[in-house]
Design a protein around this motif. Structure first.
Motif, short mmCIF file in Angstrom:
data_model
loop_
_atom_site.label_atom_id
_atom_site.label_comp_id
_atom_site.label_asym_id
_atom_site.label_seq_id
_atom_site.Cartn_x
_atom_site.Cartn_y
_atom_site.Cartn_z
N ILE A 1 0.87 -1.17 0.00
CA ILE A 1 0.00 0.00 0.00
C ILE A 1 0.91 1.22 0.00
O ILE A 1 1.91 1.23 0.72
N THR A 2 0.57 2.24 -0.78
CA THR A 2 1.44 3.44 -0.74
C THR A 2 0.96 4.37 0.37
O THR A 2 -0.18 4.29 0.83
N GLU A 3 1.87 5.26 0.75
CA GLU A 3 1.54 6.20 1.83
C GLU A 3 0.30 7.01 1.49
O GLU A 3 -0.56 7.24 2.32
N THR A 4 0.21 7.43 0.21
CA THR A 4 -0.89 8.30 -0.20
C THR A 4 -2.23 7.57 -0.04
O THR A 4 -3.22 8.16 0.38
N VAL A 5 -2.24 6.27 -0.35
CA VAL A 5 -3.46 5.47 -0.18
C VAL A 5 -3.95 5.60 1.26
O VAL A 5 -5.14 5.81 1.52
N LEU A 6 -3.02 5.49 2.17
CA LEU A 6 -3.42 5.50 3.58
C LEU A 6 -3.82 6.89 4.05
O LEU A 6 -4.75 7.05 4.84
N MET A 7 -3.10 7.90 3.54
CA MET A 7 -3.42 9.27 3.97
C MET A 7 -4.84 9.65 3.54
O MET A 7 -5.50 10.41 4.20
N ASN A 8 -5.31 9.04 2.42
CA ASN A 8 -6.64 9.37 1.92
C ASN A 8 -7.75 8.79 2.80
O ASN A 8 -8.84 9.32 2.86
N ASN A 9 -7.51 7.62 3.36
CA ASN A 9 -8.58 6.96 4.14
C ASN A 9 -8.04 6.46 5.47
O ASN A 9 -8.12 5.27 5.76
N ILE A 10 -7.44 7.32 6.25
CA ILE A 10 -6.64 6.82 7.36
C ILE A 10 -7.41 5.94 8.35
O ILE A 10 -6.96 4.86 8.69
N GLU A 11 -8.64 6.36 8.73
CA GLU A 11 -9.28 5.59 9.80
C GLU A 11 -9.81 4.25 9.32
O GLU A 11 -9.53 3.21 9.90
N SER A 12 -10.59 4.30 8.22
CA SER A 12 -11.14 3.03 7.76
C SER A 12 -10.02 2.16 7.18
O SER A 12 -10.02 0.95 7.33
N GLY A 13 -9.02 2.83 6.56
CA GLY A 13 -7.88 2.08 6.02
C GLY A 13 -7.17 1.32 7.12
O GLY A 13 -6.84 0.14 6.97
N CYS A 14 -6.95 1.98 8.22
CA CYS A 14 -6.24 1.38 9.35
C CYS A 14 -7.02 0.17 9.88
O CYS A 14 -6.45 -0.89 10.14
N PHE A 15 -8.34 0.33 9.98
CA PHE A 15 -9.17 -0.77 10.49
C PHE A 15 -9.10 -1.98 9.56
O PHE A 15 -8.91 -3.12 9.99
N LYS A 16 -9.21 -1.71 8.24
CA LYS A 16 -9.18 -2.83 7.28
C LYS A 16 -7.82 -3.53 7.29
O LYS A 16 -7.74 -4.75 7.23
N LEU A 17 -6.75 -2.71 7.37
CA LEU A 17 -5.41 -3.32 7.38
C LEU A 17 -5.25 -4.21 8.62
O LEU A 17 -4.65 -5.29 8.55
N GLN A 18 -5.80 -3.74 9.73
CA GLN A 18 -5.71 -4.54 10.96
C GLN A 18 -6.44 -5.87 10.79
O GLN A 18 -5.93 -6.92 11.18
N CYS A 19 -7.63 -5.82 10.15
CA CYS A 19 -8.38 -7.07 9.91
C CYS A 19 -7.56 -8.01 9.03
O CYS A 19 -7.50 -9.21 9.27
N LEU A 20 -6.93 -7.44 7.99
CA LEU A 20 -6.14 -8.28 7.07
C LEU A 20 -4.94 -8.88 7.79
O LEU A 20 -4.63 -10.06 7.64
N GLN A 21 -4.29 -8.04 8.62
CA GLN A 21 -3.12 -8.54 9.34
C GLN A 21 -3.53 -9.63 10.33
O GLN A 21 -2.82 -10.61 10.53
N ASN A 22 -4.72 -9.46 10.95
CA ASN A 22 -5.19 -10.48 11.88
C ASN A 22 -5.40 -11.83 11.19
O ASN A 22 -5.30 -12.87 11.82
#
Ligand code: C2E
Ligand code: MG
Ligand code: MG
Length: 280
Positions: free
Chosen positions: A137-158
């Motif tokens: 994932i690029t930094e810009t992707v995350l900066m655009n959707n930080i909160e929901s992006g963070c939650f989804k990444l956490q689900c994927l990492q889990n």
């Protein structure tokens, strides 16, 4: 200007048919452990073979695919194809039973409400275990959707999927966010590596990234290694993984198989003396 607009319009129209016409191909670039010289896996890189214009670089068509929304079906196809391919290789080459596949994910994909479910479903249909998949994932992707992006990444990492930040240092990341995000690997952009020999300040930047990664419990991967000097230098700095033309250019799936056959015959160590055979 007029020519450019026309070319873009043509690309846009063709892009819509290209998926149906099976004009997209995935290429795979080797990822190497610098400490052991072992092959760790591949990054999947998309290519488009246009019937008239020939090969078109992803830097040209991915932005158009994003703007038109075509990145959703395209991204789904390529994730499925990459997972399928690595699953086949895992079965065919028992010696390489822990090869990982890294897939680039665009911001539109991650914004989809059902993104995590889609990834899960692809893993199920391709019978690939989650820990063999790495999403870039690029930094810009995350900066655009930080909160929901963070939650989804956490689900994927889990689930066991690894997460990498691609092209670190070229976007607008906030160090504060890096700390909050579930990230396994920081990918150091090749622009830092390219200027390494001529500009010693780049060394300090890479050292700072390594320190940051260590503090946050992440690994580092340097992109765009083209010379053995660069490889030795980044290894001595403590970068964990590497990819670049020194080890291999992106290879089509037949060349990936040939590489694995050749490595199975010798040892699983990557040898730079056989790289030239597999260049394309
Ligand atoms: P990226 O993900 O940072 O991919 C690395 C790019 O660096 C690739 O270019 C690769 O061919 C190139 N590269 C690797 N080693 C070297 C080297 O030693 N020297 C030089 N000069 N270049 C090297 P490529 O394949 O043209 O892809 C460009 C970008 O397009 C990618 O950057 C990625 O952001 C995007 N992209 C490629 N495939 C996909 C995909 O499947 N999905 C999405 N969403 N984006 C993709
Ligand atoms: Mg990438
Ligand atoms: Mg990159």
């Amino acid at each position: 200007m007029h020519q450019k607009v026309l070319k873009r319009l043509e690309l846009e129209t063709c892009l819509r048919q290209a998926l149906e016409n099976q004009e997209f191909h995935l290429y795979y670039q080797l990822i190497i452990s610098l400490a052991t010289s072992e092959l760790l896996g591949f990054e999947a890189l998309i290519r488009w073979h246009h019937p008239r214009q020939g090969w078109i670089s992803p830097s040209e068509f991915i932005p158009i695919a994003e703007e038109t929304g075509l990145i959703i079906p395209l991204g789904e196809w390529l994730l499925q194809e990459a997972c399928q391919q690595i699953s086949i290789l895992e079965n065919r080459f028992s010696k390489f039973n822990s090869l990982k596949i890294s897939v680039n994910i665009s911001s539109h994909q991650i914004s989809q409400a059902n993104f995590v479910e889609r990834v899960k479903s692809i893993l199920e249909t391709t019978q690939l275990k989650a820990h063999y998949l790495n999403l870039e994932i690029t930094e810009t992707v995350l900066m655009n959707n930080i909160e929901s992006g963070c939650f989804k990444l956490q689900c994927l990492q889990n689930l066991g999927i690894q997460i990498s930040i691609d092209d670190l240092g070229t976007g607008y990341s906030s160090l504060n966010y890096l700390q909050q995000l579930p990230i396994d690997i920081l990918k150091i952009n090749r622009s830092f590596v390219a200027r390494l020999e001529s500009n010693p300040e780049q060394l300090q930047i890479i050292e700072a990234i390594i320190k940051l990664a260590d503090t946050l419990g992440m690994k580092t991967l340097a992109e765009g290694i083209e010379t053995s000097e660069q490889s030795d230098l980044i290894k001595s700095l403590g970068v964990n993984y590497a990819q670049g033309f020194l080890f291999s250019k992106p290879l089509n799936k037949n060349l990936v198989e040939q590489t694995l056959y050749s490595l199975s015959d010798s040892s699983s160590m990557w040898k730079t003396d056989c790289q030239s055979e597999f260049r394309i």
